[in-house]
Motif scaffolding. Structure first.
Motif, PDB file in Angstrom:
ATOM      1  N   SER A  20       0.838  -1.192   0.000  1.00  0.00           N
ATOM      2  CA  SER A  20       0.000   0.000   0.000  1.00  0.00           C
ATOM      3  C   SER A  20       0.876   1.247   0.000  1.00  0.00           C
ATOM      4  O   SER A  20       1.951   1.256   0.593  1.00  0.00           O
ATOM      5  N   CYS A  21       0.389   2.271  -0.638  1.00  0.00           N
ATOM      6  CA  CYS A  21       1.050   3.570  -0.651  1.00  0.00           C
ATOM      7  C   CYS A  21      -0.021   4.605  -0.341  1.00  0.00           C
ATOM      8  O   CYS A  21      -0.876   4.878  -1.195  1.00  0.00           O
ATOM      9  N   THR A  67      -0.288  -6.047 -10.160  1.00  0.00           N
ATOM     10  CA  THR A  67      -1.374  -5.160 -10.558  1.00  0.00           C
ATOM     11  C   THR A  67      -1.390  -3.931  -9.662  1.00  0.00           C
ATOM     12  O   THR A  67      -1.336  -4.061  -8.435  1.00  0.00           O
ATOM     13  N   ILE A  68      -1.471  -2.766 -10.281  1.00  0.00           N
ATOM     14  CA  ILE A  68      -1.566  -1.512  -9.538  1.00  0.00           C
ATOM     15  C   ILE A  68      -3.005  -1.025  -9.600  1.00  0.00           C
ATOM     16  O   ILE A  68      -3.636  -1.039 -10.665  1.00  0.00           O
ATOM     17  N   LYS A  74      -9.515   6.344   0.011  1.00  0.00           N
ATOM     18  CA  LYS A  74      -8.521   6.096   1.053  1.00  0.00           C
ATOM     19  C   LYS A  74      -7.186   6.752   0.736  1.00  0.00           C
ATOM     20  O   LYS A  74      -6.211   6.537   1.463  1.00  0.00           O
ATOM     21  N   ASN A  75      -7.127   7.509  -0.350  1.00  0.00           N
ATOM     22  CA  ASN A  75      -5.860   8.150  -0.754  1.00  0.00           C
ATOM     23  C   ASN A  75      -4.734   7.129  -0.852  1.00  0.00           C
ATOM     24  O   ASN A  75      -3.585   7.393  -0.455  1.00  0.00           O
ATOM     25  N   THR A  76      -5.055   5.980  -1.389  1.00  0.00           N
ATOM     26  CA  THR A  76      -4.103   4.868  -1.370  1.00  0.00           C
ATOM     27  C   THR A  76      -3.991   4.224  -2.751  1.00  0.00           C
ATOM     28  O   THR A  76      -5.003   4.049  -3.439  1.00  0.00           O
ATOM     29  N   VAL A  77      -2.774   3.894  -3.112  1.00  0.00           N
ATOM     30  CA  VAL A  77      -2.488   3.106  -4.313  1.00  0.00           C
ATOM     31  C   VAL A  77      -1.903   1.780  -3.857  1.00  0.00           C
ATOM     32  O   VAL A  77      -1.085   1.739  -2.931  1.00  0.00           O
ATOM     33  N   TYR A  78      -2.337   0.719  -4.499  1.00  0.00           N
ATOM     34  CA  TYR A  78      -1.909  -0.625  -4.124  1.00  0.00           C
ATOM     35  C   TYR A  78      -1.047  -1.255  -5.216  1.00  0.00           C
ATOM     36  O   TYR A  78      -1.217  -0.968  -6.400  1.00  0.00           O
TER      37      TYR A  78
END
Length: 121
Positions: A20-21, A67-68, A74-78
């Motif tokens: 998570s970012c 996979t991105i 959630k202001n999140t990139v996975y």
């Protein structure tokens, strides 16, 4: 924008992890996001990136396995990583830039701290 990467750990070959970012700003969805990784003694390498419109691009070495995705609420990139192998062992970094996504780490202005992924055989 400040980025916080998390989710790394130890996994057996063939397993999966999701990194998570999370960003400090609600406008994170307006930033292009990249994932990079670095192994000891090696240069930082491109893993994949996500544009503001949702388009993705992956390195050949992870295409079809990683996979991105983004959760704007959630202001999140996975970074979903499947079928991991020992060559995926590295510190993984997320990065963001106000512009189109790029495969070059030097194009990114904002970086999270690395999260370590270790794949055992």
């Amino acid at each position: 924008v400040q980025l916080q990467a998390s989710g790394g750990g130890l996994v057996q070959a063939g397993g999966s992890l999701r990194l998570s970012c999370t960003a400090s700003e609600r406008t994170f969805s307006t930033w292009a996001t990249g994932w990079f990784r670095q192994s000891p003694g090696k240069e930082r390498e491109f893993v994949g990136c996500l544009s503001t419109s949702g388009r993705t691009l992956y390195a050949d070495s992870v295409e079809g396995r990683f996979t991105i995705s983004r959760d704007s609420a959630k202001n999140t990139v996975y970074l979903q990583m499947n079928s991991l192998n020992v060559d995926d062992t590295a510190a993984y970094y997320c990065a963001a830039r106000a512009g189109p996504p790029s495969v070059r780490s030097s194009d990114y202005d904002n970086w999270g701290q690395g999260t370590l992924v270790t794949v055992s055989s």
